[in-house]
Design a protein around this motif. Structure first.
Motif, PDB file in Angstrom:
ATOM      1  N   UNK A 155       0.844  -1.196   0.000  1.00  0.00           N
ATOM      2  CA  UNK A 155       0.000   0.000   0.000  1.00  0.00           C
ATOM      3  C   UNK A 155       0.876   1.241   0.000  1.00  0.00           C
ATOM      4  N   UNK A 156       0.358   2.311  -0.541  1.00  0.00           N
ATOM      5  CA  UNK A 156       1.139   3.542  -0.706  1.00  0.00           C
ATOM      6  C   UNK A 156       0.780   4.618   0.309  1.00  0.00           C
ATOM      7  N   UNK A 157      -0.240   4.384   1.096  1.00  0.00           N
ATOM      8  CA  UNK A 157      -0.601   5.344   2.148  1.00  0.00           C
ATOM      9  C   UNK A 157      -1.215   4.567   3.302  1.00  0.00           C
ATOM     10  N   UNK A 158      -0.827   4.921   4.544  1.00  0.00           N
ATOM     11  CA  UNK A 158      -1.350   4.233   5.717  1.00  0.00           C
ATOM     12  C   UNK A 158      -1.214   5.127   6.936  1.00  0.00           C
ATOM     13  N   UNK A 159      -1.952   4.789   7.984  1.00  0.00           N
ATOM     14  CA  UNK A 159      -1.796   5.489   9.260  1.00  0.00           C
ATOM     15  C   UNK A 159      -0.526   4.977   9.936  1.00  0.00           C
ATOM     16  N   UNK A 160       0.254   5.916  10.551  1.00  0.00           N
ATOM     17  CA  UNK A 160       1.440   5.533  11.306  1.00  0.00           C
ATOM     18  C   UNK A 160       2.739   5.756  10.582  1.00  0.00           C
ATOM     19  N   UNK A 161       2.683   6.232   9.335  1.00  0.00           N
ATOM     20  CA  UNK A 161       3.929   6.382   8.580  1.00  0.00           C
ATOM     21  C   UNK A 161       4.310   7.831   8.340  1.00  0.00           C
ATOM     22  N   UNK A 162       3.347   8.708   8.189  1.00  0.00           N
ATOM     23  CA  UNK A 162       3.616  10.101   7.830  1.00  0.00           C
ATOM     24  C   UNK A 162       2.767  11.016   8.716  1.00  0.00           C
ATOM     25  N   UNK A 163       3.389  11.875   9.509  1.00  0.00           N
ATOM     26  CA  UNK A 163       2.615  12.772  10.382  1.00  0.00           C
ATOM     27  C   UNK A 163       1.702  13.715   9.606  1.00  0.00           C
ATOM     28  N   UNK A 164       2.032  13.964   8.346  1.00  0.00           N
ATOM     29  CA  UNK A 164       1.246  14.896   7.534  1.00  0.00           C
ATOM     30  C   UNK A 164       0.255  14.180   6.609  1.00  0.00           C
ATOM     31  N   UNK A 165       0.086  12.894   6.842  1.00  0.00           N
ATOM     32  CA  UNK A 165      -0.832  12.119   6.016  1.00  0.00           C
ATOM     33  C   UNK A 165      -2.246  12.714   6.071  1.00  0.00           C
ATOM     34  N   UNK A 166      -2.912  12.735   4.924  1.00  0.00           N
ATOM     35  CA  UNK A 166      -4.298  13.212   4.862  1.00  0.00           C
ATOM     36  C   UNK A 166      -5.161  12.137   4.220  1.00  0.00           C
ATOM     37  N   UNK A 167      -6.342  11.974   4.748  1.00  0.00           N
ATOM     38  CA  UNK A 167      -7.269  10.982   4.204  1.00  0.00           C
ATOM     39  C   UNK A 167      -7.985  11.547   2.974  1.00  0.00           C
ATOM     40  N   UNK A 168      -8.364  10.648   2.055  1.00  0.00           N
ATOM     41  CA  UNK A 168      -9.259  11.042   0.966  1.00  0.00           C
ATOM     42  C   UNK A 168     -10.670  11.171   1.541  1.00  0.00           C
ATOM     43  N   UNK A 169     -11.335  12.260   1.190  1.00  0.00           N
ATOM     44  CA  UNK A 169     -12.679  12.512   1.720  1.00  0.00           C
ATOM     45  C   UNK A 169     -13.720  12.397   0.600  1.00  0.00           C
ATOM     46  N   UNK A 170     -14.856  11.828   0.940  1.00  0.00           N
ATOM     47  CA  UNK A 170     -15.951  11.652  -0.023  1.00  0.00           C
ATOM     48  C   UNK A 170     -17.260  12.106   0.626  1.00  0.00           C
TER      49      UNK A 170
END
Length: 410
Positions: free
Chosen positions: A160-175
């Motif tokens: 996977x290319x995005x997950x919780x716990x890896x990048x403090x600046x991670x943002x979720x896709x919103x729908x």
């Protein structure tokens, strides 16, 4: 402004270790209006810890309304909590998890998604994927490097290319989207989607009405297909504003029934007063204690009610009328009005007076017999007189003959 009332959705869920793994790294939340699946990664125990931290933090910060920005903030807080967990010695370096969270409020659905756990919507029998996988396979498919069928068996299909716990600046896709009563929402980990194709998932979602049994069947089918990973499913039926619609419909039916009853009452009242008005203008003649009487209205009763009243009693005796007229009086002789009734009474009186002035047949016969007797007496007397006269004449003639004879002898 007062909040709108919504019917609580019905839902079912199941999480299972599968047929290969020795522990379950999936976690889930089923706390309407919030539903979420987190799929842990990072090796033995660490993935399970990461997903548990994520769902607990999400539940703490998630809004109770369909607010996508607020839900995205809650997922971001879950990401920071997983990272803090590693720093605090909870779990271990490299742990993380996916997160697909939904808030369903009436017929409004918002999603926040990180990783390859998916959200689907079954709308009018057709399944559509709402989220986009944050995975190497999804990127390669979009780039035209792989087909979806090839991606199912690719050795890097779990990357996977995005997950919780890896990048403090991670943002979720919103729908954000509107749904309808009768739609069905599915949130699941990739343990389901790597084992079952979308057509099979669509068939199960459309065939099994009970959401809990449906969620369990999806997991069982995934295990039956191999169960290579942990599998978690949440099935939510959208009821939306159905309760409000039902209440509105019930009110409309009730109002319609009331209007119908009122219309019927008005029609009945109009017919009643119209009939009563008509009855007040007509009249009829009847036999009452041997006398002809005049009533306003109509004879008899209607619905147990009388629509007549005595106007006056005449001095005409029923016994003086013709037998046919007398019989008709027993049922009532209807006329247009009281004046017509009085005119008919006058006719009856005239007939009775005419009958009284005309000699009866027996009297006429007696007079005729007396006249005949006098005539016979006169005839008899005349005959006797004639006979006497004839006798005298004969005697005279005889005397004349005797005289002539004596003269001749001489």
């Amino acid at each position: 402004m007062a909040a709108k009332s919504h019917t609580a959705p019905t839902f079912g869920s199941r999480t299972d270790i599968g047929c290969v793994r020795d522990h379950n790294e999936d976690s889930l939340i089923v706390a309407p209006p919030l539903f979420a699946v987190a799929d842990g990664m990072g090796g033995h125990a660490a993935g399970e810890i990461a997903s548990e931290i994520a769902v607990n933090t999400l539940a703490e910060y998630a809004p109770d309304r369909a607010d996508s920005e607020a839900l995205g903030f809650a997922v971001a807080e879950a990401n920071r909590a997983v990272i803090r967990g590693v720093k605090d010695g909870i779990g271990r370096e490299g742990m993380g998890c996916t997160m697909t969270a939904a808030i369903l409020e009436g017929e409004r659905l918002v999603l926040a998604q990180v990783g390859d756990s998916r959200a689907y919507l079954l709308h009018k029998g057709k399944l559509q994927q709402l989220t986009r996988d944050h995975s190497l396979m999804a990127d390669m498919i979009e780039a035209g490097q792989l087909t979806p069928e090839e991606a199912r068996y690719h050795p890097n299909r779990s990357v996977i290319t995005r997950a919780l716990g890896s990048d403090p600046h991670m943002a979720a896709d919103l729908y954000e989207l509107n749904v309808e009563s009768g739609d069905r929402l599915l949130i699941c980990s990739d343990g389901l989607t790597t084992m079952l194709e979308d057509d099979a998932i669509e068939g199960i979602l459309g065939r099994i009405a009970d959401p809990q049994r449906c969620a369990s069947t999806l997991v069982s089918e995934a295990n039956g297909a191999g169960g290579y990973d942990n599998t978690t499913t949440i099935v939510v039926d959208v009821t939306g504003h159905s309760e409000i619609r039902q209440k509105r419909s019930a009110r409309k039916v009730k109002a319609s029934m009331i209007v119908t009853v009122l219309v019927l009452l008005l029609v009945f009242a109009g017919a009643f007063f119209g009939f009563r008005s008509y009855a007040s203008t007509v009249a009829y003649l009847a036999n009452e204690n041997g006398k002809v009487v005049v009533y306003r209205g109509i004879p008899g009763t209607l619905f147990g009610m009388q629509f007549n009243e005595l106007d006056h009693t005449t001095d005409v005796s029923v016994s003086d009328l013709q037998p046919g007229v007398a019989n008709r009086l027993d049922d009532g002789i209807r006329v247009d009005n009281v004046d017509a009734a009085n005119a008919l009474i006058d006719e009856y009186k005239a007939e009775i007076e005419a009958k009284s002035a005309t000699p009866s047949e027996s009297d006429t016969d007696s007079k005729t017999d007396a006249g005949s007797g006098s005539s016979k007496t006169g005839s008899s007397t005349g005959s006797s007189s004639a006979g006497a006269a004839n006798g005298t004449a004969n005697d005279t003639a005889k005397s004349d003959d005797d005289a002539n004879g004596s003269a001749a002898g001489r």
